[in-house]
Scaffold this motif. Structure first.
Motif, PDB file in Angstrom:
ATOM      1  N   VAL A 120       5.912   1.493   0.120  1.00 24.90           N
ATOM      2  CA  VAL A 120       7.177   0.781   0.001  1.00 24.90           C
ATOM      3  C   VAL A 120       7.309   0.160  -1.386  1.00 24.90           C
ATOM      4  O   VAL A 120       6.436  -0.600  -1.814  1.00 24.90           O
ATOM      5  CB  VAL A 120       7.293  -0.325   1.079  1.00 24.90           C
ATOM      6  CG1 VAL A 120       8.604  -1.090   0.947  1.00 24.90           C
ATOM      7  CG2 VAL A 120       7.148   0.264   2.478  1.00 24.90           C
ATOM      8  N   GLN A 164       8.535  -2.525  -3.738  1.00 26.11           N
ATOM      9  CA  GLN A 164       8.826  -3.935  -3.499  1.00 26.11           C
ATOM     10  C   GLN A 164      10.226  -4.303  -3.965  1.00 26.11           C
ATOM     11  O   GLN A 164      10.861  -5.173  -3.408  1.00 26.11           O
ATOM     12  CB  GLN A 164       7.763  -4.790  -4.197  1.00 26.11           C
ATOM     13  CG  GLN A 164       7.798  -6.233  -3.787  1.00 26.11           C
ATOM     14  CD  GLN A 164       8.345  -7.118  -4.874  1.00 26.11           C
ATOM     15  OE1 GLN A 164       8.064  -6.914  -6.040  1.00 26.11           O
ATOM     16  NE2 GLN A 164       9.141  -8.079  -4.497  1.00 26.11           N
ATOM     17  N   GLY A 194      11.419  -4.912  -0.299  1.00 32.95           N
ATOM     18  CA  GLY A 194      10.204  -4.258   0.158  1.00 32.95           C
ATOM     19  C   GLY A 194       9.337  -5.122   1.054  1.00 32.95           C
ATOM     20  O   GLY A 194       8.659  -4.620   1.954  1.00 32.95           O
ATOM     21  N   VAL A 240       2.464  -1.768  -0.637  1.00 33.26           N
ATOM     22  CA  VAL A 240       3.665  -2.169  -1.373  1.00 33.26           C
ATOM     23  C   VAL A 240       3.335  -2.017  -2.849  1.00 33.26           C
ATOM     24  O   VAL A 240       2.259  -2.407  -3.294  1.00 33.26           O
ATOM     25  CB  VAL A 240       4.060  -3.626  -1.051  1.00 33.26           C
ATOM     26  CG1 VAL A 240       5.231  -4.074  -1.906  1.00 33.26           C
ATOM     27  CG2 VAL A 240       4.383  -3.772   0.431  1.00 33.26           C
TER      28      VAL A 240
END
Length: 160
Positions: A55, A57, A65, A83
């Motif tokens: 993901v 951020q 995120g 992340v």
């Protein structure tokens, strides 16, 4: 090699496409989405569909995120999430704050995204590491599940 389904969330189309391509080629099946909301919807539909999440951020619109990570982990406790960010590495205070928020949201790791040519390697390394941890966790669960069912009956038979 076992396919490891990866969910990649990045709002920048070119970077998302490159990461999905690299993960498809090197790690297994990858699915890319451009928003946190789309990622959460996919995991809500099938909480066991993905083993790993990557993901960004700094998502441009909608949830960020950190919130995306929180919701993904809430939907699927078995989803390992990393992340990543593109914050300049000399901004240590901001990175420390983001790292704390990501880990508190349930991320397994927070990566400072390096140069573009290194990002796929960082993510591949994360997926490989998480795959090893998942295999170990599954073995431990199986071992203790077996012990939990066998040991009590054995103790009963031995009258202990």
């Amino acid at each position: 090699m076992e396919k490891r389904k990866v969910l990649i969330v990045d709002d920048e189309k070119e970077k998302l496409d490159a990461l999905v391509h690299d993960m498809d080629r090197l790690q297994g099946a990858a699915v890319g989405v451009r928003s946190g909301e789309a990622a959460v919807a996919l995991v809500e539909k099938d909480p066991r569909a993905f083993q790993f999440g990557v993901v960004d951020q700094d998502l441009a619109s909608g949830m960020d995120g950190i919130e995306t990570t929180r919701r993904l982990v809430d939907q699927s406790a078995d989803l390992y999430v990393v992340v990543f960010t593109r914050v300049p590495s000399d901004d240590r205070e901001t990175i420390a704050k983001f790292k704390y928020e990501a880990l508190a949201a349930g991320a397994y790791r927070y990566l400072e995204r390096g140069p573009e040519d290194q990002a796929p390697k960082q993510i591949r390394d994360f997926v490989a590491e998480m795959h090893q941890l998942r295999r170990l966790r599954d073995w431990i669960r199986k071992y203790y599940d077996t012990r939990a069912t066998v040991l009590p009956s054995l103790l009963t038979q031995l009258d202990i």
